[in-house]
Enzyme design. Structure first.
Site, PDB file in Angstrom:
ATOM      1  N   LYS A  96      40.320  40.055  54.922  1.00 45.72           N
ATOM      2  CA  LYS A  96      41.088  40.542  53.780  1.00 45.72           C
ATOM      3  C   LYS A  96      42.561  40.372  54.090  1.00 45.72           C
ATOM      4  O   LYS A  96      42.956  40.344  55.271  1.00 45.72           O
ATOM      5  CB  LYS A  96      40.791  42.029  53.546  1.00 45.72           C
ATOM      6  N   ASP A 136      42.730  39.037  44.560  1.00 44.61           N
ATOM      7  CA  ASP A 136      42.333  40.445  44.593  1.00 44.61           C
ATOM      8  C   ASP A 136      43.332  41.172  43.687  1.00 44.61           C
ATOM      9  O   ASP A 136      43.900  40.543  42.797  1.00 44.61           O
ATOM     10  CB  ASP A 136      42.351  40.944  46.056  1.00 44.61           C
TER      11      ASP A 136
END
Ligand code: NAD
Length: 403
Positions: A96, A136
């Site tokens: 991430k 995201d």
């Protein structure tokens, strides 16, 4: 969710999954924590790329631009990506990224510069066989396009599979825009079949990419959408809402609450409405020990990440409500990201029907594998999902001789 929660979660799961202390340590330790400071207009912004686990394949996970991004949060999200790619059974690990910045305060040019600076900072660690980011919170297809361009300029060759969620013109995949919701539809269809469940009344919290597309897709399949909501509140109609009209109102006025015939309800009321299926598609931590007792739905499809607290989970399990957990229910997005990568690697692009059919096959297989693993177990379906994911990661780790 903080990383402390992840550690606690692994400790709770350890006896159920027969994890050794060495396995727990491995599972709670990210492989690499990369940090940088991005310079923009004379200011510095913290940036992260956390590569949690790559035993099953290259790291995979989105990049968020948000003022609250911090190392602890990025680490937790990278951990969950490791489990999600295992559940979806795609050959990726978990990672991430993020930048601590309010992107709404930036001009288009500044946003482009920030996106390019991110890639320059982390370029040695990125690549189609190393680590593959995606959009995201507050990052878009355009941002993926700038990042791809920066990467390819620096690398001196094309590598479209180094990032997913790209616009179609640069090697994106058809269906990516509705993939999360469509994946959830396929999971729910399987669950309904297994349970011989007849209920058709759905309430959906959140009306963005996940929630709005879910409303459209379920309405098309003959379900009745009795309530929807967004950040301003919700609307309810016992006989069902005309989803297309509500979408138009949302697009024109900014809120579903402006659909006149709908009865106005709060986001809290939506969760405990008289319905058969509840689809949280907005925030985390909304189903808690305070309201779980009042939830009437018998199936919860978690399109949002982390909408149910562990305390609420226990209550729902006692009340025989089946929770289809986030790392399965919303894995359609990362699955079509994987399809995008496959198409990029082969240079051959699939038709829409092919992407849909393959997504259906993947989501059905993931659900059925978990369902059979769960049979006869005392714990809930979520726990079975987590244990299954952890075992897949550990199997790969063991074969590599790392544990
Ligand atoms: P989005 O920004 O497109 O939509 C979010 C929606 O939630 C909006 O309708 C917004 O009005 C609503 N909302 C915001 N605050 C709210 C509140 N207090 N109460 C009720 N509704 C509220 O976001 P999205 O992409 O649809 O993501 C929604 C959830 O799904 C998030 O938890 C996200 O992590 C998860 N998710 C999304 C994807 C994806 O591909 N989009 C993939 C995996 C998980």
């Amino acid at each position: 969710m903080t990383f402390n929660h992840v550690v606690q979660f692994l400790q709770t799961l350890a006896p159920l999954a027969n994890l050794s202390p060495a396995e727990v340590t491995l599972l709670e330790t990210p492989n690499h924590v990369h940090k940088a400071e991005l310079h923009l207009n004379g200011k510095k912004y913290p940036a992260f790329r956390i590569q949690f686990n790559n035993a099953r394949g290259p790291y995979k996970g989105g990049i968020r631009f948000h003022p609250e991004v911090n190392e602890d949060e990025v680490k937790s999200l990278a951990f969950w990506m490791t489990l999600k790619t295992a559940v979806a059974d795609i050959p990726f690990g978990g990672g991430k990224g993020g930048v601590t910045i309010d992107p709404k305060s930036l001009s288009g040019k500044e946003l482009e510069e920030l996106s390019r600076a991110y890639v320059r900072a982390f370029r040695p660690y990125l690549g189609s066989s190393i680590d593959i980011p995606a959009p995201d919170v507050y990052t878009t297809g355009q941002i993926m396009a700038w990042m791809l361009d920066e990467y390819e300029q620096q690398a001196g060759h094309h590598d479209p599979g180094m990032i997913t969620g790209k616009p179609l013109e640069l090697g994106g995949s058809l269906v990516r825009d509705i993939a999360t919701a469509l994946g959830g539809v396929f999971v729910l269809e399987e669950a309904v079949q297994k349970l011989k469940f007849k209920g058709k009344r759905i309430a959906i919290q959140g009306f963005g990419n996940a929630g709005m597309n879910a409303a459209k897709l379920f309405a098309d399949r003959g379900f009745t959408i009795v309530a929807v909501s967004d950040s301003k509140g919700g609307i309810y109609a016992q006989q069902g809402l005309p989803v297309d009209e509500v979408v138009t109102i949302k697009e024109k006025t900014g809120s579903v609450q402006n659909y006149p015939p709908g009865q106005k309800i709060s986001n809290e009321e939506l969760l405990t409405l008289n319905c058969d299926i509840l689809i949280p598609s907005a925030l985390s931590g909304v189903i808690t020990e305070k309201n779980a007792h009042q939830v009437k739905a018998k199936i919860i499809l978690e399109l949002a990440n982390g909408p149910t607290t562990p305390e609420a989970d226990k209550i729902l399990h006692q009340n025989k409500t089946l929770v289809l957990p986030d790392i399965l229910a919303n894995a359609g997005g990362v699955t079509v990201s994987y399809f995008e990568w496959v198409q990029n690697q082969s240079g051959y692009y699939w038709k829409e029907e092919e992407v849909r059919a393959r997504l259906r096959e993947k989501m059905k297989a993931a659900f059925n594998q978990l369902w059979s693993t769960w049979a006869g177990k005392k714990y809930d379906f979520r726990t079975a999902t987590y244990i299954h994911a952890i075992q897949k990661v550990l199997a790969a780790e063991k074969l590599r001789g790392r544990v």
